[in-house]
Write an enzyme that holds these catalytic residues in place. Structure first.
Site, PDB file in Angstrom:
ATOM      1  N   CYS A 228       0.811  -1.225   0.000  1.00 51.01           N
ATOM      2  CA  CYS A 228       0.000   0.000   0.000  1.00 51.01           C
ATOM      3  C   CYS A 228       0.841   1.271   0.000  1.00 51.01           C
ATOM      4  O   CYS A 228       0.598   2.198  -0.775  1.00 51.01           O
ATOM      5  CB  CYS A 228      -0.976  -0.006   1.182  1.00 51.01           C
ATOM      6  SG  CYS A 228      -0.200   0.092   2.824  1.00 51.01           S
ATOM      7  N   HIS A 276      -2.554   1.336   6.820  1.00 53.61           N
ATOM      8  CA  HIS A 276      -2.931   1.212   5.414  1.00 53.61           C
ATOM      9  C   HIS A 276      -3.176   2.592   4.823  1.00 53.61           C
ATOM     10  O   HIS A 276      -3.676   3.491   5.495  1.00 53.61           O
ATOM     11  CB  HIS A 276      -4.192   0.362   5.271  1.00 53.61           C
ATOM     12  CG  HIS A 276      -4.550   0.099   3.835  1.00 53.61           C
ATOM     13  ND1 HIS A 276      -3.752  -0.627   2.996  1.00 53.61           N
ATOM     14  CD2 HIS A 276      -5.611   0.499   3.077  1.00 53.61           C
ATOM     15  CE1 HIS A 276      -4.312  -0.695   1.787  1.00 53.61           C
ATOM     16  NE2 HIS A 276      -5.430  -0.007   1.810  1.00 53.61           N
ATOM     17  N   HIS A 288      -5.963   1.801  -4.460  1.00 52.16           N
ATOM     18  CA  HIS A 288      -5.035   1.319  -3.428  1.00 52.16           C
ATOM     19  C   HIS A 288      -4.578  -0.099  -3.724  1.00 52.16           C
ATOM     20  O   HIS A 288      -5.188  -0.840  -4.495  1.00 52.16           O
ATOM     21  CB  HIS A 288      -5.681   1.385  -2.044  1.00 52.16           C
ATOM     22  CG  HIS A 288      -6.780   0.383  -1.822  1.00 52.16           C
ATOM     23  ND1 HIS A 288      -6.936  -0.314  -0.643  1.00 52.16           N
ATOM     24  CD2 HIS A 288      -7.780  -0.061  -2.638  1.00 52.16           C
ATOM     25  CE1 HIS A 288      -7.985  -1.116  -0.735  1.00 52.16           C
ATOM     26  NE2 HIS A 288      -8.510  -0.980  -1.929  1.00 52.16           N
TER      27      HIS A 288
END
Length: 315
Positions: A228, A276, A288
């Protein structure tokens, strides 16, 4: 990192004859393990960054020590020469200078030489003292940096062991999912052409969108796979902006904005652990790299997980 909400939103509604409890439990467990693994991955990456910083401190301390030791060695030689000269009778007292002088001018010349020699000796001794003190300080700094690096190495090894264990559990859970579920997770989602604004944020967003369909791999830095935070870092690097490698660093990049202000290019930080990150496409969607088995894709901002911070790099 995928959450149950994200994955569930991409899956078809199960028919009444299916076994929802087993499937739902397996998927929930997989998402939980993936989230834990993602946090450990960010912790491990942060430990690596910390180690690099400490290594820099150690290198500087070693350089300072080498310079201080060299200065000490040079000055000690100068002091030894002056001491030898003094012991050989070069540093006459005023009385001895008067007794051996042939004239008043000779006396003055001898006194001038004595004063110069004394001043040189005092200056050399002070410089030697300073050099010794600098060497001692540099030695202490180098030792402290070495110990800090050793401690960070041990911590990093432990985080890597924890991550490997968590990844193994998550991968085992992933393998237990049905083929149908795994196929759904592997879909790339919206691959349509999405317009982006001009400027830095638009260039970063375009880069991120161009990565759709590429796999997620823990700790990967691209260009064929991402995690990420590496995706977000690479996107802004492409746009000419340097930001940190970890989600933790990115959670402090730029300036904060509210949920209602979200626009293209904003960094969305998820979970209380800030483990994240995603990049906003607009006020509704984001792109993402979520978790293993799920490619880089577009998702609804709020379906990814609880947003805990939003950072704007440009503007």
């Amino acid at each position: 990192m995928a959450t149950a909400a994200v994955v569930a939103a991409s899956l078809p509604t199960a028919p009444a004859t299916a076994q929802p409890n087993n499937a739902a439990d397996a998927l929930k467990k997989y998402n939980e393990l993936s989230e834990q693994a993602s946090k450990l991955n960010q912790d491990h990456l942060k430990a690596q960054d910390d180690l690099k910083a400490k290594q820099g401190e150690l290198d500087k301390a070693k350089g300072d020590l080498a310079n201080a030791q060299k200065a000490e060695e040079t000055l000690r030689g100068q002091v030894d020469l002056l001491t030898e000269a003094t012991n050989s009778g070069a540093n006459f007292s005023q009385i001895s200078a008067l007794l051996v002088s042939d004239s008043q001018q000779d006396f003055l010349n001898r006194m001038s030489a004595i004063n110069i020699l004394a001043a040189d000796n005092a200056e050399a001794l002070q410089k030697l003292t300073d050099a010794v003190n600098a060497a001692d300080a540099a030695t202490k700094s180098a030792n402290e940096a070495t110990e800090a690096s050793k401690k960070l190495l041990a911590e990093m090894d432990q985080k890597k062991a924890d991550l490997d264990k968590q990844l193994s559990e998550a991968q085992a859970q992933y393998r237990s999912l049905s083929t149908t579920v795994k196929n759904q997770l592997a879909q790339s989602g919206d691959m349509s052409n999405i317009s982006v604004p001009a400027g830095t944020a638009g260039r970063a967003l375009q880069f991120a969108l161009n990565q759709r369909g590429k796999p997620y791999v823990y700790g990967s830095n691209g260009p064929d796979s991402w995690d990420c935070s590496s995706l977000i870092q690479a996107a802004y690097r492409f746009a000419g902006v340097s930001i940190g490698r970890t989600s933790y660093a990115q959670a402090a990049a730029g300036r904060p904005v509210s949920r209602s202000e979200v626009k293209a290019g904003d960094i969305l930080v998820y979970y209380s652990s800030q483990s994240h990150v995603a990049m906003a496409i607009d006020g509704i969607r984001a792109v993402h790299a979520s978790t293993e088995g799920v490619p880089v894709k577009v998702a609804d901002i709020d379906s990814i997980g609880p947003v805990t911070a939003i950072r704007r790099i440009e503007g």
